[in-house]
Motif scaffolding. Structure first.
Motif, short mmCIF file in Angstrom:
data_model
loop_
_atom_site.label_atom_id
_atom_site.label_comp_id
_atom_site.label_asym_id
_atom_site.label_seq_id
_atom_site.Cartn_x
_atom_site.Cartn_y
_atom_site.Cartn_z
N GLY A 167 -7.85 122.74 45.41
CA GLY A 167 -9.02 122.45 46.24
C GLY A 167 -10.25 122.00 45.47
O GLY A 167 -11.29 121.76 46.07
N GLN A 168 -10.16 121.93 44.13
CA GLN A 168 -11.27 121.34 43.39
C GLN A 168 -11.18 119.83 43.54
O GLN A 168 -10.28 119.30 44.19
CB GLN A 168 -11.21 121.76 41.93
N ARG A 169 -12.13 119.13 42.97
CA ARG A 169 -12.11 117.67 43.09
C ARG A 169 -11.92 117.03 41.73
O ARG A 169 -12.37 117.56 40.71
CB ARG A 169 -13.41 117.16 43.72
N ALA A 170 -11.26 115.88 41.75
CA ALA A 170 -11.05 115.12 40.52
C ALA A 170 -10.90 113.65 40.89
O ALA A 170 -10.91 113.30 42.07
CB ALA A 170 -9.80 115.61 39.80
N ALA A 171 -10.79 112.82 39.89
CA ALA A 171 -10.59 111.40 40.15
C ALA A 171 -9.94 110.75 38.95
O ALA A 171 -10.13 111.19 37.81
CB ALA A 171 -11.94 110.71 40.43
N ASP A 172 -9.17 109.74 39.21
CA ASP A 172 -8.81 108.82 38.13
C ASP A 172 -9.95 107.81 38.03
O ASP A 172 -10.42 107.31 39.06
CB ASP A 172 -7.47 108.13 38.42
N VAL A 173 -10.40 107.58 36.81
CA VAL A 173 -11.57 106.73 36.61
C VAL A 173 -11.13 105.44 35.94
O VAL A 173 -10.52 105.47 34.87
CB VAL A 173 -12.63 107.45 35.74
N TYR A 174 -11.42 104.33 36.60
CA TYR A 174 -11.10 103.01 36.04
C TYR A 174 -12.37 102.38 35.51
O TYR A 174 -13.39 102.36 36.20
CB TYR A 174 -10.46 102.13 37.11
N LEU A 175 -12.29 101.93 34.28
CA LEU A 175 -13.45 101.26 33.67
C LEU A 175 -13.08 99.79 33.53
O LEU A 175 -12.16 99.44 32.80
CB LEU A 175 -13.73 101.87 32.30
N GLN A 176 -13.79 98.97 34.29
CA GLN A 176 -13.43 97.55 34.33
C GLN A 176 -14.60 96.72 33.85
O GLN A 176 -15.51 96.40 34.60
CB GLN A 176 -13.02 97.16 35.77
N GLY A 177 -14.60 96.47 32.55
CA GLY A 177 -15.68 95.68 31.96
C GLY A 177 -17.05 96.34 32.12
O GLY A 177 -18.03 95.68 32.44
N ALA A 224 -15.28 114.30 38.58
CA ALA A 224 -15.90 113.02 38.27
C ALA A 224 -16.82 112.58 39.40
O ALA A 224 -17.90 112.01 39.18
CB ALA A 224 -14.83 111.96 38.01
N GLY A 225 -16.39 112.86 40.64
CA GLY A 225 -17.18 112.42 41.79
C GLY A 225 -18.54 113.10 41.89
O GLY A 225 -19.48 112.55 42.47
N ALA A 226 -18.64 114.32 41.34
CA ALA A 226 -19.91 115.05 41.40
C ALA A 226 -20.85 114.65 40.28
O ALA A 226 -22.03 114.97 40.30
CB ALA A 226 -19.63 116.56 41.33
#
Lengths: 380, 402
Positions: free
Chosen positions: A204-214, A160-162
């Motif tokens: 070693g890969q990258r990921a994210a929890d994504v918060y959608l706030q309005g 997600a960060g990329a």
């Protein structure tokens, strides 16, 4: 029946293999893994130049218009090289999602930009509490005039960060767990209200929890009809699953090669340890698993576009179950046969092992797929 | 890359199906599909049916009277035959001794033996293993001593399959006790009616008589029954081991037995529901089904590669190991599917020709009668044809090389 790659597929494979073996050695992997972003835009540009990012983009959007077999031909090399860049997330899965909407301008433009490497997109779909259930969407999109307002939480979104753009699924109707009522939106990662809790994954890969706030997006950023996005999302995830299987088989092959090499070199009691029959048989077992896994990676690639959804899912669940089990065996035994050295960060073996562990955990582990297979074949 | 067979191969499959529909009698297929053993005459009758169709020399080239099938066609035939309940082919004649006779026999031997194998007129068995020579076959001790234009054979063979039906046996015998193990072995064809041969049954754990001990006492074998040269028999035997291994996984039979497992598990009840709906049992069936699917594709990969050149790597050993493991899993699940009714052990209910006697209801469902015995019998699969451990040695030799 024929299990050969075409000349074109072989050329693609050779080009990717050559590039990765020359430019993406273990040191480069470690440097990228340790970097702040966790991926390297220079590698991304090279992959774009090699055509890797355009493989499954339709010709109308400047892509090569190829399919899962071309993806299969090069994914094993990505696994073997421990590639950290978001090929699977963006060039395979997000591309497959967008292809379903390629007759709409926003999707078409994004595809064209992805083919050249200019833009990265990833699918933000699974949610906390959903485990591997794709219809378990509780993120909401509420229509107000000419825009939607998105609220929710997407779990472990790879790369997600990329990404420049997130393909966010959100409910416009029905309740959590319903197959209907899920819509899909193009959301700029930098949009106000999009918050990433980013982290590296076990391999070693990258990921994210994504918060959608309005998060406000214009109505035009909705892809396709309202409430009808789950089918194309699941189709894209199945294409991704097949690619992940091929990646895992590449890793397993690398582990078998490395382990064979190690037991030939490593001396104990005055012999190479490969003289010991218990280790020879272990390696034979690893090879048996590897070849079954390879067969299933072919099946997955050949069936992941099948119009018959039942047949497609049976094949993919069978493949993921076999590959998960094989990956677990090959990974664990490679570590075991390397002895203490297998435990170290210093050897590639432990990194391959972690990549297989991650592959098992993505898109459903062996048990999930075994159960799904049993359900799909009930009465057959 | 594609999984589908070519149009010609599909057409061939249709032809095979059509033949099976016309020629395979239901009294034979019913026995096969329900796990009953067949007798000598039933096997030979089927061989004659195949012969009449020109398919008696399965796997043989046309010049020797075979249909000239490639390994894909043989695979298709075996799969269709298995699914339809055709008798399993007894391999000792068509698939074992015949290729050796073709490759190393004289023209006279070829004319004498091959037509009768194809026509189902002579039954062959194998004389390889001895009490002291199992996986280590080259340590065999049965002696053959020259006496004029004969060999005189003395010794003991064991694990001989269906020798009680055989007209001929092909044997490995030691002709040079001084030479290094493999070097002093000769390949002989011996008439089972020769004076001095005694066949003694070995009863196996399933109660069946499938294998024998064979004793040779001063058995006189004409020199013209020797294949190739004296002391070169090991080379011919090894040729045989490398020959025709693509059917080794038994995919067709495994598919048939898996279908039977599902039928039985749908009829059996647990908590008033079909057993096949029990999540744990269903998962075990699913596991063996996906394992079989993976093996089938692996087998097809080997077949496809063989179109260009014969398999030289560890493929045959992989197919043997996985195939036998899967067959054994299915037979075990079949037994467990019927629960306590796998316990009654009535030998007569398992034999070919057993007529269901309506005045004597079998305990439990009819399909349960053979399942424990067949589970017992299938344990042989990982032992014969080179134990699975020997197969792992072979694989390791090829890839580790130590």
């Amino acid at each position: 029946m024929n299990f050969e790659f075409s000349d074109e597929q072989r050329q693609l494979h050779d080009a990717v293999e050559r590039y990765l073996s020359e430019q993406y050695g273990f040191d480069r992997f470690k440097a990228i893994k340790g970097s702040a972003a966790g991926w390297d835009p220079a590698v991304w540009r090279d992959l774009a130049e090699l055509g890797v990012l355009a493989i499954t983009v339709p010709a109308a959007q400047g892509g090569l218009g190829f399919g899962p077999l071309e993806t299969l031909a090069m994914m094993g090399d990505c696994g073997r090289s421990l590639l950290l860049e978001p090929v699977l997330s963006s060039a395979v899965i997000a591309t497959a999602v967008l292809r379903a909407f390629a007759d709409e301008t926003p999707a078409a433009e994004l595809l064209a930009a992805m083919a050249t490497g200019e833009k990265i997109a990833v699918l933000a779909h699974f949610e906390s509490g959903a485990r591997y259930e794709s219809q378990w969407v509780s993120t909401r999109a509420r229509r107000t005039g000419e825009s939607y307002r998105l609220d929710g939480h997407k779990a472990v979104v790879m790369h997600a960060g990329a990404a420049d753009t997130l393909l966010v699924s959100a409910r416009t109707a029905q309740e959590t767990g319903d197959a209907q009522g899920v819509s899909l939106f193009l959301v700029p990662r930098a949009a106000p209200g999009v918050v990433l809790d980013a982290y590296p994954t076990v391999d070693g890969q990258r990921a994210a929890d994504v918060y959608l706030q309005g998060v406000e997006v214009p109505a035009g950023s909705r892809l396709g009809l309202e409430g009808a996005a789950l089918n194309p999302i699941e189709a894209a995830l199945d294409i991704g699953l097949a690619a992940l299987c091929a990646d895992a088989v590449g890793v397993m092959q690398a582990l078998v090669d490395a382990t064979v090499e190690y037991v030939r070199q490593r001396q104990q009691f005055g012999h190479p340890i490969g003289r010991f029959q218990v280790l020879q048989h272990r390696i034979a077992d690893m090879l048996v698993h590897l070849e079954q896994a390879r067969s299933m990676s072919y099946l997955a690639a050949l069936r992941c576009n099948d119009k018959d959804i039942g047949a497609r899912r049976r094949a993919l669940s069978a493949a993921k179950a076999v590959i998960g089990q094989a990956g677990r065996f090959v990974g664990q035994q490679s570590l075991q046969l390397h002895g203490g050295m297998g435990m170290t960060d210093e050897l590639k073996v432990s990194h391959w092992f972690k990549r297989l562990t991650a592959a098992q955990l993505m898109f459903g582990d062996s048990d999930v797929h075994l159960q799904r297979y049993a359900e799909l074949t009930r009465g057959c | 890359m594609r999984l589908e067979f070519t149009d010609e191969e599909q057409a061939f499959r249709k032809e095979v199906r059509c033949f099976l529909r016309e020629q395979l009698s239901t009294d034979i297929s019913d026995k096969v599909l329900n796990g009953y053993e067949l007798g000598r005459e039933e096997h030979l009758l089927w061989q004659r049916r195949l012969h009449e169709r020109g398919w008696g020399g399965m796997g043989w080239p046309v010049e020797f009277g075979g249909p000239g099938w490639n390994s894909v066609q043989q695979y298709i035939f075996e799969e269709e035959s298995a699914l339809a309940g055709g008798p399993r082919l007894i391999p000792f004649g068509t698939k074992m001794v015949a290729p050796v006779i073709m490759a190393f026999g004289t023209a006279a031997q070829q004319q004498r033996y091959l037509p009768k194998i194809s026509a189902g007129e002579e039954w062959w068995c194998q004389g390889y293993s001895e009490p002291g020579a199992g996986s280590d076959l080259a340590s065999l001790k049965t002696r053959a001593v020259r006496d004029g234009d004969h060999y005189v054979v003395d010794g003991q063979k064991t694990w001989n399959t269906l020798g009680q039906y055989a007209d001929w046996i092909f044997c490995l015998v030691r002709t040079d006790a001084q030479a290094k193990q493999q070097a002093g072995i000769t390949f002989l064809l011996i008439n089972m009616k020769s004076a001095g041969i005694t066949v003694r049954p070995i009863v196996l754990l399933d109660g069946g008589h499938e294998v024998n001990e064979i004793w040779f006492e001063n058995v006189r074998v004409p020199i013209e029954n020797r294949i190739g040269e004296e002391n070169r028999g090991w080379t011919y035997a090894k040729f045989l081991l490398g020959h025709e291994r693509t059917g080794i996984a038994g995919i067709g039979i495994a598919k048939r037995e898996l279908a039977r497992l599902k039928r039985i598990a749908a009829q059996e009840r647990q908590h008033g529901r079909p057993l096949i709906e029990d999540p744990l049992f269903a998962a075990q069936i699913a596991q063996v089904e996906i394992d079989l699917w993976a093996l089938e594709i692996t087998n097809l990969r080997v077949l496809a590669a063989e179109r260009r050149s014969p398999a030289a790597g560890p493929e045959a050993s992989i197919l043997k190991i996985r195939g036998t493991e899967i067959h054994q899993s299915i037979s075990e699940l079949l037994m467990r599917a019927v629960g306590p009714y796998a316990l009654p052990f009535r030998r007569e209910a398992m034999e070919a020709g057993w007529q269901f006697d309506p005045t004597r209801e079998p305990p439990g469902p009819r399909y349960a009668a053979t399942l424990a015995a067949s589970y017992f019998n299938q344990r042989k699969l990982s032992i014969f044809g080179g134990t699975n451990e020997i197969q792992k040695n072979i694989i390791s030799k090829m890839i580790v090389g130590l």
